[in-house]
Write a protein that holds these residues in place. Structure first.
Motif, short mmCIF file in Angstrom:
data_model
loop_
_atom_site.label_atom_id
_atom_site.label_comp_id
_atom_site.label_asym_id
_atom_site.label_seq_id
_atom_site.Cartn_x
_atom_site.Cartn_y
_atom_site.Cartn_z
N UNK A 95 0.73 -1.25 -0.07
CA UNK A 95 0.07 0.10 0.18
C UNK A 95 0.70 1.28 0.00
N UNK A 96 1.94 1.39 0.91
CA UNK A 96 2.47 2.60 1.09
C UNK A 96 3.78 2.32 1.56
N UNK A 97 4.60 1.27 1.14
CA UNK A 97 5.92 0.96 1.68
C UNK A 97 6.90 1.47 0.48
N UNK A 98 8.09 1.12 1.00
CA UNK A 98 9.29 1.62 -0.07
C UNK A 98 9.12 0.98 -1.32
N UNK A 99 8.36 -0.02 -1.85
CA UNK A 99 8.39 -0.58 -3.04
C UNK A 99 7.16 0.48 -3.99
N UNK A 100 6.60 1.23 -2.96
CA UNK A 100 5.33 2.22 -3.73
C UNK A 100 5.89 3.74 -3.90
N UNK A 101 7.25 3.84 -3.57
CA UNK A 101 7.89 5.28 -3.86
C UNK A 101 7.88 5.61 -5.05
N UNK A 102 7.52 6.43 -5.71
CA UNK A 102 7.78 6.85 -7.21
C UNK A 102 9.24 7.22 -7.53
N UNK A 103 9.70 6.26 -8.38
CA UNK A 103 11.20 6.20 -8.89
C UNK A 103 12.00 5.95 -7.83
N UNK A 104 11.42 5.28 -6.67
CA UNK A 104 12.24 4.79 -5.60
C UNK A 104 12.75 6.20 -4.58
N UNK A 105 12.25 7.24 -4.99
CA UNK A 105 12.80 8.11 -4.27
C UNK A 105 12.57 8.28 -2.70
N UNK A 106 13.52 8.30 -1.92
CA UNK A 106 13.07 8.27 -0.53
C UNK A 106 12.43 9.61 -0.10
N UNK A 107 11.78 9.44 0.94
CA UNK A 107 10.98 10.69 1.61
C UNK A 107 10.72 10.49 2.85
N UNK A 108 12.06 10.77 3.78
CA UNK A 108 12.11 10.58 5.12
C UNK A 108 11.15 11.36 5.87
N UNK A 109 11.12 12.48 5.72
CA UNK A 109 10.05 13.43 6.64
C UNK A 109 8.83 13.39 6.16
N UNK A 110 8.30 13.05 4.89
CA UNK A 110 6.78 13.21 4.33
C UNK A 110 6.30 12.05 3.89
N UNK A 111 7.01 10.94 3.83
CA UNK A 111 6.22 9.67 3.55
C UNK A 111 5.39 9.45 4.61
N UNK A 112 4.20 8.87 4.42
CA UNK A 112 3.04 8.47 5.28
C UNK A 112 2.68 7.03 5.32
N UNK A 113 2.09 6.83 6.56
CA UNK A 113 1.39 5.38 6.59
C UNK A 113 0.09 5.36 6.38
N UNK A 114 -0.78 6.50 5.82
CA UNK A 114 -2.00 6.66 5.60
C UNK A 114 -2.72 5.70 4.57
N UNK A 115 -1.86 5.26 3.56
CA UNK A 115 -2.54 4.23 2.75
C UNK A 115 -2.93 3.07 3.29
N UNK A 116 -1.86 2.54 4.47
CA UNK A 116 -2.29 1.35 5.05
C UNK A 116 -3.58 1.49 5.92
N UNK A 117 -3.51 2.37 6.50
CA UNK A 117 -4.97 2.97 7.20
C UNK A 117 -6.31 2.80 6.51
N UNK A 118 -6.00 3.08 5.25
CA UNK A 118 -6.95 3.09 4.24
C UNK A 118 -7.51 1.66 3.67
N UNK A 119 -6.54 0.87 3.66
CA UNK A 119 -6.60 -0.60 3.42
C UNK A 119 -7.46 -1.21 4.66
N UNK A 120 -6.79 -0.73 5.91
CA UNK A 120 -7.62 -1.44 6.72
C UNK A 120 -9.01 -0.95 7.01
N UNK A 121 -9.29 0.05 6.70
CA UNK A 121 -10.68 0.72 6.85
C UNK A 121 -11.61 0.00 5.80
#
Length: 376
Positions: free
Chosen positions: A93-119
């Motif tokens: 949902x929102x892991x490292x494998x889903x980063x666009x172009x695998x560009x790391x985003x240490x301050x702004x990456x979010x776990x929100x997508x996982x919560x949306x799957x749980x919902x």
């Protein structure tokens, strides 16, 4: 066909073969050595990427969901469901494998997508959720996860803070009153091999944030932000779970899930072996073949091959491992229950060739396993 079978239980070879492809090549090699041998296969995973694949392979149905990826872009993912149990994979949902172009985003990456799957799974009426939390891209303490499930994270002006770990330093108030009502009725279990606390020198930031792109200054910012966040969660729930084993899993998602959602945690590989029916396939096995792309010290800390080996050893069944490469000593492998390791690099020393021709080499390697471990 004589009594006794070989049980092949493997994870993917990351970057070269899916788990299903690994199983197919190993089965082909074993049958090349002995066409009459019975081979049974099962995909295994430890809670990280590949968890959904293991569930689908075990007969779970796929339910598609569109969610926010780690940096907000739409992602087509799914959860798996069978007999009232849903399996959710954070990585997909929102892991490292889903980063666009695998560009790391240490301050702004979010776990929100996982919560949306749980919902989505909650709204479908499941009774139990197994939540694989390996492979996360974020260090947000699970703040995004909670927001997707109805929590409000507010700054001093009463505005919702931006997503990601960095903005949590602006938090002034957390409101958990409107969390999804079905959370009270569902058993939520985290599948993870991480026992780290949320904060401190063994916490989510210190141990895992560098892998997600955080430099020293960003690590300091994230640690302060998670401290602010967890202080407010502690005040809201009346309990301090920051040092609870597993709180540091998935950039702090473990903390949010346990502190705010009432989740419990089990070793990911143990949980996934249960779900995929691995134990039921052991009786009558004369050999278990396990493996993943790289066998190393991380393998010994609860990755799929170590879990498979422990379960098989408990039944007195010999275990060998196949892999792309092995950094384990023979003694380390033996101590984990693996009596012999077969690596693609035994056949081809050039790693690039191993990656390119992994399927062919794995079939040849499995044929060697079959010849060196014949029936009866």
């Amino acid at each position: 066909m004589s009594a006794g079978h070989v049980l092949v239980a493997c994870d993917k070879f990351k970057g070269s073969l899916t788990a299903d492809e690994v199983l197919a090549h190993i089965e082909q090699g074993l049958l090349r050595a002995d066409p009459d041998r019975e081979v049974r296969t099962v995909v295994v995973a430890d809670g990280g990427d590949g968890t959904l694949a293991a569930a689908f392979s075990a007969g779970f149905d796929r339910v598609p969901v569109t969610v926010e990826g780690p940096t907000g872009e739409p992602v087509e993912t799914a959860y798996a469901v069978k007999d009232g149990t849903a399996v959710v994979e954070m990585a997909d949902a929102c892991g490292l494998v889903r980063l666009p172009n695998r560009e790391l985003a240490p301050l702004t990456a979010s776990s929100r997508g996982a919560g949306q799957v749980l919902a989505a799974a909650l709204e479908a009426g499941v009774q139990r959720i197994v939540f694989g939390v390996g492979g996360s891209a974020s260090t947000d303490g699970g703040a995004g996860l909670l927001q997707a499930l109805g929590a409000r994270l507010l700054d001093a002006q009463g505005n919702e803070v931006a997503v990601g770990g960095g903005p949590l330093g602006q938090l002034a108030r957390i409101d958990l009153d409107d969390l999804h009502p079905r959370l009270r009725d569902v058993q939520l279990t985290l599948a993870s091999d991480v026992n780290n606390p949320l904060l401190g020198d063994q916490g989510a930031v210190a141990i895992f944030a560098p892998q997600k792109g955080a430099d020293a200054a960003q690590q300091e910012q994230l640690e302060a932000a998670l401290t602010t966040f967890s202080d407010l969660v502690t005040a809201a729930v009346g309990r301090d779970d920051t040092q609870r084993p597993g709180a540091g899993a998935a950039g702090g998602v473990g903390y949010a899930a346990m502190a705010a959602l009432g989740a419990d945690m089990r070793p990911g590989i143990e949980l996934m072996l249960d779900l995929t029916g691995f134990d039921a396939m052991l009786p009558g096995a004369t050999l278990v073949v396990t493996g993943e792309g790289s066998l190393d010290e991380q393998t010994l800390l609860g990755k799929a091959p170590a879990g498979v080996a422990a379960a098989a050893r408990a039944q007195g069944i010999p275990v060998v491992a196949v892999c792309g490469r092995s950094l384990l000593t023979a003694q380390q492998a033996a101590d984990s229950g693996i009596e012999q390791v077969y690596a693609l690099t035994d056949l081809e020393p050039d790693p690039s060739v191993c990656m390119r021709d992994a399927g062919r080499l794995l079939t040849d390697l499995a044929e060697r396993v079959g010849r060196e471990h014949p029936r009866g």
